[in-house]
Design an enzyme around this catalytic site. Structure first.
Site, short mmCIF file in Angstrom:
data_model
loop_
_atom_site.label_atom_id
_atom_site.label_comp_id
_atom_site.label_asym_id
_atom_site.label_seq_id
_atom_site.Cartn_x
_atom_site.Cartn_y
_atom_site.Cartn_z
N ASN A 9 2.01 -8.56 -69.08
CA ASN A 9 1.38 -8.56 -67.76
C ASN A 9 2.12 -9.54 -66.85
O ASN A 9 1.90 -10.75 -66.93
CB ASN A 9 -0.10 -8.94 -67.91
CG ASN A 9 -0.82 -8.98 -66.57
OD1 ASN A 9 -0.27 -8.54 -65.56
ND2 ASN A 9 -2.04 -9.49 -66.56
N TRP A 10 2.99 -8.99 -65.99
CA TRP A 10 3.83 -9.85 -65.15
C TRP A 10 3.08 -10.48 -63.98
O TRP A 10 3.64 -11.33 -63.28
CB TRP A 10 5.04 -9.04 -64.65
CG TRP A 10 6.18 -9.15 -65.60
CD1 TRP A 10 6.30 -8.51 -66.81
CD2 TRP A 10 7.31 -10.00 -65.48
NE1 TRP A 10 7.46 -8.90 -67.43
CE2 TRP A 10 8.10 -9.81 -66.63
CE3 TRP A 10 7.76 -10.88 -64.50
CZ2 TRP A 10 9.30 -10.50 -66.82
CZ3 TRP A 10 8.95 -11.57 -64.69
CH2 TRP A 10 9.70 -11.38 -65.85
N LYS A 11 1.86 -10.02 -63.75
CA LYS A 11 1.08 -10.55 -62.61
C LYS A 11 1.94 -10.53 -61.34
O LYS A 11 2.69 -9.60 -61.15
CB LYS A 11 0.55 -11.95 -62.94
CG LYS A 11 -0.19 -11.95 -64.27
CD LYS A 11 -0.98 -13.20 -64.50
CE LYS A 11 -1.69 -13.09 -65.85
NZ LYS A 11 -2.68 -14.13 -66.07
N HIS A 94 -9.18 -6.71 -64.97
CA HIS A 94 -8.65 -8.05 -65.25
C HIS A 94 -9.45 -9.08 -64.45
O HIS A 94 -9.81 -8.82 -63.29
CB HIS A 94 -7.17 -8.12 -64.89
CG HIS A 94 -6.52 -9.36 -65.41
ND1 HIS A 94 -6.71 -10.59 -64.83
CD2 HIS A 94 -5.73 -9.57 -66.49
CE1 HIS A 94 -6.04 -11.51 -65.52
NE2 HIS A 94 -5.44 -10.92 -66.54
N GLU A 163 -10.46 -10.86 -73.19
CA GLU A 163 -9.77 -11.97 -72.54
C GLU A 163 -10.79 -12.97 -72.01
O GLU A 163 -11.29 -12.81 -70.88
CB GLU A 163 -8.97 -11.47 -71.33
CG GLU A 163 -7.77 -10.63 -71.65
CD GLU A 163 -6.72 -10.75 -70.54
OE1 GLU A 163 -5.69 -11.39 -70.78
OE2 GLU A 163 -6.95 -10.26 -69.44
N GLY A 169 -4.22 -18.39 -68.91
CA GLY A 169 -3.32 -19.30 -68.20
C GLY A 169 -3.64 -20.77 -68.34
O GLY A 169 -3.09 -21.59 -67.62
N SER A 205 -3.60 -17.08 -73.06
CA SER A 205 -2.76 -18.15 -73.61
C SER A 205 -2.13 -17.81 -74.96
O SER A 205 -1.94 -18.70 -75.80
CB SER A 205 -3.56 -19.45 -73.70
OG SER A 205 -3.94 -19.89 -72.41
P1 PGA Z 1 -1.83 -15.70 -70.03
O1 PGA Z 1 -2.41 -14.43 -69.24
O2 PGA Z 1 -1.12 -15.16 -71.25
O3 PGA Z 1 -0.91 -16.36 -69.05
O4 PGA Z 1 -2.99 -16.54 -70.40
C1 PGA Z 1 -2.97 -13.35 -69.92
C2 PGA Z 1 -3.53 -12.35 -68.94
O5 PGA Z 1 -4.05 -12.77 -67.90
O6 PGA Z 1 -3.48 -11.14 -69.17
#
Ligand code: PGA
Length: 249
Positions: A9-11, A94, A163, A169, A205
């Site tokens: 997931n590149w956001k 999400h 999640e 994050g 994370s």
């Molecule tokens: P993260 O994000 O691995 O940076 O915690 C995961 C996500 O939001 O899908």
């Protein structure tokens, strides 16, 4: 054995130059047979990424979508468009979209149906905001509302991503037993609804260091990874771990 999945997931990250190098490195000597790699770039890069990947080994996902048909909705992207440009997946629900785009449980149900009608597979995210009391109720409600009106025959086209919002994050991560506990709760909820082929993955994370323990201890079918997915060496190390981890699910 079910194929595991890894969602990158590149956001809101990346550039043409970054994707050039990243995809070159990832596809070099690519030999991971037990895991499907799904890349979710920001919308403007979807077509560019599609032209750089071997779609036999890498799948494409949109990071979100709305349930509406084409029309006057500035800034929105619908499931038909994602399908049209070659996505075979969409991430829905999400927590960043729930907060930034006001995506709620009612939108969830409508968008899941729209995604299925447009031949997209779905990575549907659920999770509690704070660890502790009330988490189970929140998760069950999110799962149940996402599947409202969805025929059980679509069960293999939907993946639930657990999640916990507090783990995204932050570098914080639940104990493996806690992830297993939530995975079992989601599994039981899906089972009661008749969704027996729906996969359950974990996100929040995840990195090279903690992945093996979660994979083996929490009976999950894969991961959705944000921060750690943007480095091609990391991705290859994680795919390697997933390839050989004892998958007990
Ligand atoms: P993260 O994000 O691995 O940076 O915690 C995961 C996500 O939001 O899908």
């Amino acid at each position: 054995m079910l194929k595991k999945i890894f969602v990158a997931n590149w956001k809101m990250n990346g550039s043409l130059k970054i994707f050039d190098e990243y995809l070159l490195q990832i596809q070099k000597e690519y030999n991971y047979k037990n895991t499907e790699l799904i890349i979710a770039p920001p919308f403007p890069y979807i077509n560019y990424v599609k032209n750089l990947i071997d779609t036999k080994i890498i799948s494409l996902a949109g990071q979100t979508a709305v349930s509406f048909n084409d029309g006057a909705r500035t800034g929105d992207v619908n499931c038909r468009m994602l399908s049209d440009v070659g996505c075979n997946y969409v991430i829905l629900g999400h927590s960043e979209c729930r907060v930034n785009h006001n995506f709620d449980n009612i939108d969830a149900a409508k968008t899941v149906l729209s995604a299925l009608n447009n031949n997209l597979n779905i990575i549907f995210c659920v999770g509690e905001e704070k660890s502790g009391l009330g988490a189970d109720e929140i998760i069950v409600e999110q799962v149940v509302s996402a599947l409202e009106g969805v025929d059980k025959s679509f069960s293999s086209r939907i993946t639930i991503a657990y999640e916990p919002v507090w783990a995204i994050g932050t570098g914080l991560i639940p104990e493996t037993e806690q992830i297993l506990d939530k995975r079992n709760l989601i599994f039981a909820t899906l089972y009661n609804l008749g969704f027996i082929d729906t996969k359950i993955i974990y996100g929040g994370s995840v990195n090279v260091q903690n992945m093996k323990l979660i994979m083996e201890g929490a009976k999950i079918n894969g991961f959705i990874v944000g921060k750690a997915c943007m480095d091609s060496d990391n991705v290859k190390k994680m795919l390697e771990i997933m390839e050989y981890a004892e998958n007990i699910s």
